[in-house]
Design an enzyme around this catalytic site. Structure first.
Site, PDB file in Angstrom:
ATOM      1  N   ASN A  32     -13.773  -3.645   8.930  1.00  0.00           N
ATOM      2  CA  ASN A  32     -14.650  -2.523   8.578  1.00  0.00           C
ATOM      3  C   ASN A  32     -15.004  -2.508   7.088  1.00  0.00           C
ATOM      4  O   ASN A  32     -15.689  -1.604   6.619  1.00  0.00           O
ATOM      5  CB  ASN A  32     -14.020  -1.183   8.996  1.00  0.00           C
ATOM      6  N   LEU A  33     -14.490  -3.486   6.363  1.00  0.00           N
ATOM      7  CA  LEU A  33     -14.766  -3.679   4.920  1.00  0.00           C
ATOM      8  C   LEU A  33     -14.272  -2.513   4.063  1.00  0.00           C
ATOM      9  O   LEU A  33     -14.701  -2.341   2.938  1.00  0.00           O
ATOM     10  CB  LEU A  33     -16.258  -3.968   4.657  1.00  0.00           C
ATOM     11  N   ALA A  81      -5.793  -6.170  10.369  1.00  0.00           N
ATOM     12  CA  ALA A  81      -6.488  -4.941   9.959  1.00  0.00           C
ATOM     13  C   ALA A  81      -5.519  -3.773   9.866  1.00  0.00           C
ATOM     14  O   ALA A  81      -4.759  -3.503  10.797  1.00  0.00           O
ATOM     15  CB  ALA A  81      -7.597  -4.614  10.962  1.00  0.00           C
ATOM     16  N   LEU A  83      -4.042  -0.424   6.838  1.00  0.00           N
ATOM     17  CA  LEU A  83      -3.906   0.068   5.462  1.00  0.00           C
ATOM     18  C   LEU A  83      -2.544  -0.355   4.935  1.00  0.00           C
ATOM     19  O   LEU A  83      -1.579  -0.406   5.689  1.00  0.00           O
ATOM     20  CB  LEU A  83      -4.044   1.596   5.442  1.00  0.00           C
ATOM     21  N   SER A 124       6.087  -6.786   8.202  1.00  0.00           N
ATOM     22  CA  SER A 124       6.527  -6.778   6.807  1.00  0.00           C
ATOM     23  C   SER A 124       8.042  -6.768   6.732  1.00  0.00           C
ATOM     24  O   SER A 124       8.717  -6.176   7.603  1.00  0.00           O
ATOM     25  CB  SER A 124       5.962  -5.520   6.134  1.00  0.00           C
ATOM     26  N   TYR A 149       4.061   3.820   5.476  1.00  0.00           N
ATOM     27  CA  TYR A 149       3.525   2.467   5.688  1.00  0.00           C
ATOM     28  C   TYR A 149       4.545   1.611   6.442  1.00  0.00           C
ATOM     29  O   TYR A 149       4.242   0.996   7.479  1.00  0.00           O
ATOM     30  CB  TYR A 149       3.155   1.806   4.346  1.00  0.00           C
ATOM     31  N   LYS A 153       4.632  -0.029  10.427  1.00  0.00           N
ATOM     32  CA  LYS A 153       4.875  -1.427  10.833  1.00  0.00           C
ATOM     33  C   LYS A 153       6.013  -1.493  11.857  1.00  0.00           C
ATOM     34  O   LYS A 153       5.928  -2.213  12.854  1.00  0.00           O
ATOM     35  CB  LYS A 153       5.216  -2.288   9.607  1.00  0.00           C
ATOM     36  N   PHE A 178       7.182 -11.488   3.314  1.00  0.00           N
ATOM     37  CA  PHE A 178       7.888 -11.004   2.133  1.00  0.00           C
ATOM     38  C   PHE A 178       6.814 -10.648   1.085  1.00  0.00           C
ATOM     39  O   PHE A 178       5.926  -9.877   1.409  1.00  0.00           O
ATOM     40  CB  PHE A 178       9.003 -11.993   1.747  1.00  0.00           C
ATOM     41  N   ARG A 231      12.557 -10.052  -5.807  1.00  0.00           N
ATOM     42  CA  ARG A 231      11.777 -10.162  -4.576  1.00  0.00           C
ATOM     43  C   ARG A 231      11.526 -11.633  -4.235  1.00  0.00           C
ATOM     44  O   ARG A 231      11.530 -12.492  -5.115  1.00  0.00           O
ATOM     45  CB  ARG A 231      10.391  -9.498  -4.743  1.00  0.00           C
TER      46      ARG A 231
HETATM   47  P1  NAD Z   1      -6.119  -6.183   2.817  1.00  0.00           P
HETATM   48  O1  NAD Z   1      -6.298  -4.711   2.621  1.00  0.00           O
HETATM   49  O2  NAD Z   1      -6.653  -7.089   1.788  1.00  0.00           O
HETATM   50  O3  NAD Z   1      -6.714  -6.612   4.232  1.00  0.00           O
HETATM   51  C1  NAD Z   1      -6.791  -5.724   5.320  1.00  0.00           C
HETATM   52  C2  NAD Z   1      -8.204  -5.830   5.880  1.00  0.00           C
HETATM   53  O4  NAD Z   1      -8.308  -4.987   7.014  1.00  0.00           O
HETATM   54  C3  NAD Z   1      -9.262  -5.360   4.883  1.00  0.00           C
HETATM   55  O5  NAD Z   1     -10.290  -6.326   4.801  1.00  0.00           O
HETATM   56  C4  NAD Z   1      -9.781  -4.048   5.471  1.00  0.00           C
HETATM   57  O6  NAD Z   1     -11.140  -3.832   5.168  1.00  0.00           O
HETATM   58  C5  NAD Z   1      -9.521  -4.252   6.940  1.00  0.00           C
HETATM   59  N1  NAD Z   1      -9.269  -3.014   7.698  1.00  0.00           N
HETATM   60  C6  NAD Z   1      -8.446  -1.993   7.385  1.00  0.00           C
HETATM   61  N2  NAD Z   1      -8.453  -1.066   8.361  1.00  0.00           N
HETATM   62  C7  NAD Z   1      -9.310  -1.527   9.313  1.00  0.00           C
HETATM   63  C8  NAD Z   1      -9.738  -1.008  10.555  1.00  0.00           C
HETATM   64  N3  NAD Z   1      -9.268   0.149  11.017  1.00  0.00           N
HETATM   65  N4  NAD Z   1     -10.608  -1.740  11.276  1.00  0.00           N
HETATM   66  C9  NAD Z   1     -11.107  -2.913  10.806  1.00  0.00           C
HETATM   67  N5  NAD Z   1     -10.732  -3.441   9.634  1.00  0.00           N
HETATM   68  C10 NAD Z   1      -9.845  -2.746   8.898  1.00  0.00           C
HETATM   69  O7  NAD Z   1      -4.548  -6.403   3.028  1.00  0.00           O
HETATM   70  P2  NAD Z   1      -3.723  -7.758   3.074  1.00  0.00           P
HETATM   71  O8  NAD Z   1      -2.841  -7.810   1.885  1.00  0.00           O
HETATM   72  O9  NAD Z   1      -4.603  -8.901   3.372  1.00  0.00           O
HETATM   73  O10 NAD Z   1      -2.785  -7.442   4.312  1.00  0.00           O
HETATM   74  C11 NAD Z   1      -3.130  -7.832   5.622  1.00  0.00           C
HETATM   75  C12 NAD Z   1      -2.086  -7.324   6.588  1.00  0.00           C
HETATM   76  O11 NAD Z   1      -0.807  -7.814   6.204  1.00  0.00           O
HETATM   77  C13 NAD Z   1      -1.966  -5.802   6.619  1.00  0.00           C
HETATM   78  O12 NAD Z   1      -1.687  -5.403   7.942  1.00  0.00           O
HETATM   79  C14 NAD Z   1      -0.757  -5.545   5.745  1.00  0.00           C
HETATM   80  O13 NAD Z   1      -0.126  -4.333   6.068  1.00  0.00           O
HETATM   81  C15 NAD Z   1       0.098  -6.741   6.061  1.00  0.00           C
HETATM   82  N6  NAD Z   1       1.059  -7.064   5.003  1.00  0.00           N
HETATM   83  C16 NAD Z   1       0.604  -7.257   3.733  1.00  0.00           C
HETATM   84  C17 NAD Z   1       1.511  -7.527   2.718  1.00  0.00           C
HETATM   85  C18 NAD Z   1       1.057  -7.704   1.293  1.00  0.00           C
HETATM   86  O14 NAD Z   1       1.891  -7.639   0.394  1.00  0.00           O
HETATM   87  N7  NAD Z   1      -0.230  -7.932   1.021  1.00  0.00           N
HETATM   88  C19 NAD Z   1       2.873  -7.618   3.013  1.00  0.00           C
HETATM   89  C20 NAD Z   1       3.291  -7.414   4.336  1.00  0.00           C
HETATM   90  C21 NAD Z   1       2.372  -7.146   5.325  1.00  0.00           C
HETATM   91  C1  WQD Z   2       7.534  -5.852  -6.772  1.00  0.00           C
HETATM   92  C2  WQD Z   2       8.479  -5.466  -7.884  1.00  0.00           C
HETATM   93  C3  WQD Z   2       8.429  -3.134  -8.472  1.00  0.00           C
HETATM   94  C4  WQD Z   2       4.408  -3.025 -10.112  1.00  0.00           C
HETATM   95  C5  WQD Z   2       5.318  -3.951  -1.529  1.00  0.00           C
HETATM   96  C6  WQD Z   2       5.473  -3.189  -0.252  1.00  0.00           C
HETATM   97  C7  WQD Z   2       5.778  -4.132   0.877  1.00  0.00           C
HETATM   98  C8  WQD Z   2       4.717  -5.223   0.940  1.00  0.00           C
HETATM   99  C9  WQD Z   2       4.599  -5.924  -0.365  1.00  0.00           C
HETATM  100  C10 WQD Z   2       2.706  -4.649   2.133  1.00  0.00           C
HETATM  101  C11 WQD Z   2       9.190  -4.138  -7.618  1.00  0.00           C
HETATM  102  C12 WQD Z   2       7.980  -4.004  -9.615  1.00  0.00           C
HETATM  103  C13 WQD Z   2       5.586  -3.451  -9.527  1.00  0.00           C
HETATM  104  C14 WQD Z   2       4.423  -2.631 -11.485  1.00  0.00           C
HETATM  105  C15 WQD Z   2       6.765  -3.159 -11.590  1.00  0.00           C
HETATM  106  N1  WQD Z   2       3.419  -4.674   1.125  1.00  0.00           N
HETATM  107  N2  WQD Z   2       6.741  -3.520 -10.255  1.00  0.00           N
HETATM  108  N3  WQD Z   2       5.599  -2.732 -12.164  1.00  0.00           N
HETATM  109  O1  WQD Z   2       7.381  -3.106  -3.661  1.00  0.00           O
HETATM  110  O2  WQD Z   2       8.380  -5.400  -3.227  1.00  0.00           O
HETATM  111  O3  WQD Z   2       6.553  -4.597  -1.836  1.00  0.00           O
HETATM  112  O4  WQD Z   2       4.320  -4.966  -1.381  1.00  0.00           O
HETATM  113  O5  WQD Z   2       3.029  -4.875   3.243  1.00  0.00           O
HETATM  114  O6  WQD Z   2       5.839  -3.406   2.054  1.00  0.00           O
HETATM  115  O7  WQD Z   2       6.520  -2.247  -0.393  1.00  0.00           O
HETATM  116  O8  WQD Z   2       6.039  -5.227  -4.132  1.00  0.00           O
HETATM  117  O9  WQD Z   2       4.547  -5.989  -5.929  1.00  0.00           O
HETATM  118  O10 WQD Z   2       4.775  -3.499  -5.496  1.00  0.00           O
HETATM  119  O11 WQD Z   2       6.686  -4.727  -6.500  1.00  0.00           O
HETATM  120  O12 WQD Z   2       7.800  -3.206 -12.254  1.00  0.00           O
HETATM  121  O13 WQD Z   2       3.420  -2.199 -12.053  1.00  0.00           O
HETATM  122  O14 WQD Z   2       7.716  -5.262  -9.078  1.00  0.00           O
HETATM  123  O15 WQD Z   2       9.220  -2.081  -8.929  1.00  0.00           O
HETATM  124  O16 WQD Z   2      10.482  -4.262  -8.118  1.00  0.00           O
HETATM  125  P1  WQD Z   2       7.192  -4.500  -3.252  1.00  0.00           P
HETATM  126  P2  WQD Z   2       5.404  -4.844  -5.523  1.00  0.00           P
END
Ligand code: NAD
Ligand code: WQD
Length: 346
Positions: A32-33, A81, A83, A124, A149, A153, A178, A231
């Site tokens: 959905n961008l 997809a 948040l 996650s 969040y 998950k 991770f 991490r």
């Molecule tokens: P991102 O926000 O860059 O990508 C998510 C995409 O989904 C976006 O392009 C957004 O526009 C789209 N989207 C959101 N809601 C939608 C909906 N209802 N319908 C259609 N499209 C929708 O995030 P990302 O970092 O690429 O993460 C991708 C997935 O991995 C997510 O589910 C996130 O929770 C999971 N994840 C991410 C991390 C991380 O650190 N980036 C870690 C663990 C898990």
């Molecule tokens: C890493 C470390 C902060 C920003 C999160 C989500 C997890 C997954 C990945 C989506 C921590 C420290 C950070 C800053 C800092 N997301 N930090 N100054 O918290 O391990 O994981 O993203 O699925 O679910 O919880 O990642 O990159 O936010 O933080 O000192 O400005 O960096 O305290 O120790 P995190 P992060």
């Protein structure tokens, strides 16, 4: 037969779409961008020399999903997809449960109605909860999550497990990421957070490029090597390839859970020092109070992914930083032409 990638215009999705195309798969993206970019997909197409079928729309739109499944003989769905901003999930829990949980319910209903039962889900490491011992092993139970969040998950994982029990035709892969960082080595696609980044690596790279003044390191009194949190950071291209392996290797019905990490942890200070060494850029920082909900240290046990998927991360920290910086210095404003107001004003 094509793979449907929901959220394929986002950070991890766009890198995964590229790997899928390069491995010879056809790809349909539904996004959905809200937090993704069409430009990312255009660059993916240019890098791969192949087209992607893009459908702008919401994963909660059942009629749209039905139409997509009727039009394309989809083989499997990779479901990104959703948040992902942890802080926002605390202030807007309903939006997170609505998007992440209900979005998956609608998707699974549409898949089942189309006779499609292969799903790879973006989970996650956060689902291990706040009290799990390290390293995290897939056989450990899910624990108490620190924010909506993480809970969303964990809830989706449980929903998918229950669904698989109810209908054993389902093949579900839960990939527990991770901390993904880095960008494609071409510098053409990468992470493009809206506003001020929450996550460490995009924050550091925006300090290094001059968009933000200094990094606040959240806490230096943790029981870790140097007092800052540790991490398990992994390269987004390695992560993307993990999805490919999951699709190639896991076809059997069941729920298959894999950690995708490197198996080693770096502290915040180690990341800052490595970033300065690799890029030659200064990253001014100061120590700030702990951030609510942060755990001192966690990392993956990667044995299962290595054994069953034949997958392990190949990029070291220096490569992750080099690729982050390549992308950030080439495109200081990400997929936009100019700085965002929030960043300029912040
Ligand atoms: P991102 O926000 O860059 O990508 C998510 C995409 O989904 C976006 O392009 C957004 O526009 C789209 N989207 C959101 N809601 C939608 C909906 N209802 N319908 C259609 N499209 C929708 O995030 P990302 O970092 O690429 O993460 C991708 C997935 O991995 C997510 O589910 C996130 O929770 C999971 N994840 C991410 C991390 C991380 O650190 N980036 C870690 C663990 C898990
Ligand atoms: C890493 C470390 C902060 C920003 C999160 C989500 C997890 C997954 C990945 C989506 C921590 C420290 C950070 C800053 C800092 N997301 N930090 N100054 O918290 O391990 O994981 O993203 O699925 O679910 O919880 O990642 O990159 O936010 O933080 O000192 O400005 O960096 O305290 O120790 P995190 P992060």
């Amino acid at each position: 037969m094509p793979i449907l990638v929901t959220g394929g215009a986002g950070y991890i999705g766009s890198h995964t779409v590229l790997e899928l195309l390069q491995a010879g798969h056809r790809v349909v993206v539904l996004d959905n961008l809200r937090n993704g970019s069409l430009l990312a997909l255009r660059r993916v197409e240019a890098l791969a020399g192949q087209a992607v079928t893009f459908q702008r729309g919401d994963v909660r739109d059942r009629a749209l999903l039905d139409a997509l499944f009727a039009e394309h003989a989809i083989e499997a769905v990779v479901h990104f997809a959703g948040l992902k901003a942890v802080g926002e999930s605390v202030s807007q829990p309903l939006a997170y449960y609505e998007n992440n949980v209900n979005g998956t319910l609608v998707l699974c209903r549409a898949m089942a109605a189309a006779g499609l039962h292969r799903l790879v889900f973006s989970s996650s490491a956060t689902v291990y909860g706040v009290e799990a011992p390290v390293p995290y092993l897939e056989s450990m139970p899910r624990g108490t999550t620190a924010n909506p969040y993480g809970t969303s998950k964990a809830m989706v994982e449980k929903v998918l497990e229950d669904l698989q029990v109810a209908d054993p035709r389902w093949s579900v892969v839960l990939l527990r990421y991770f901390n993904p960082i880095g960008a494609h080595p071409s510098g053409q696609i990468g992470e493009d957070p809206q506003g001020i980044p929450d996550n460490l690596m995009p924050y550091i790279s925006q300090v290094a490029v001059g968009q933000l003044a200094e990094l606040s390191i959240f806490g230096n009194d943790y029981p870790t090597r140097d007092g800052t949190c540790e991490r398990d950071y992994l390269h987004v291209v390695d992560l993307a390839r993990g999805h490919l392996r999951a699709l190639e290797r896991v076809e059997s019905p069941g729920v298959h859970v894999f950690n995708l990490g490197t198996g080693r942890a770096y502290s915040v200070l180690e990341i800052v020092e490595a970033f300065q060494r690799v890029t030659g850029r200064a990253v001014p920082y100061r120590f700030a109070p702990r951030r609510a909900g942060d755990l001192p240290a966690f990392w993956a046990d990667t044995t299962k992914a290595a054994r069953e998927l034949g997958w392990q991360a190949s990029c070291n920290l220096d490569q992750m930083i080099r690729d982050t910086w390549h992308w950030q210095s080439r495109y200081p404003f990400g997929y936009r032409q100019t700085a965002q107001k929030a960043v300029v004003g912040g």
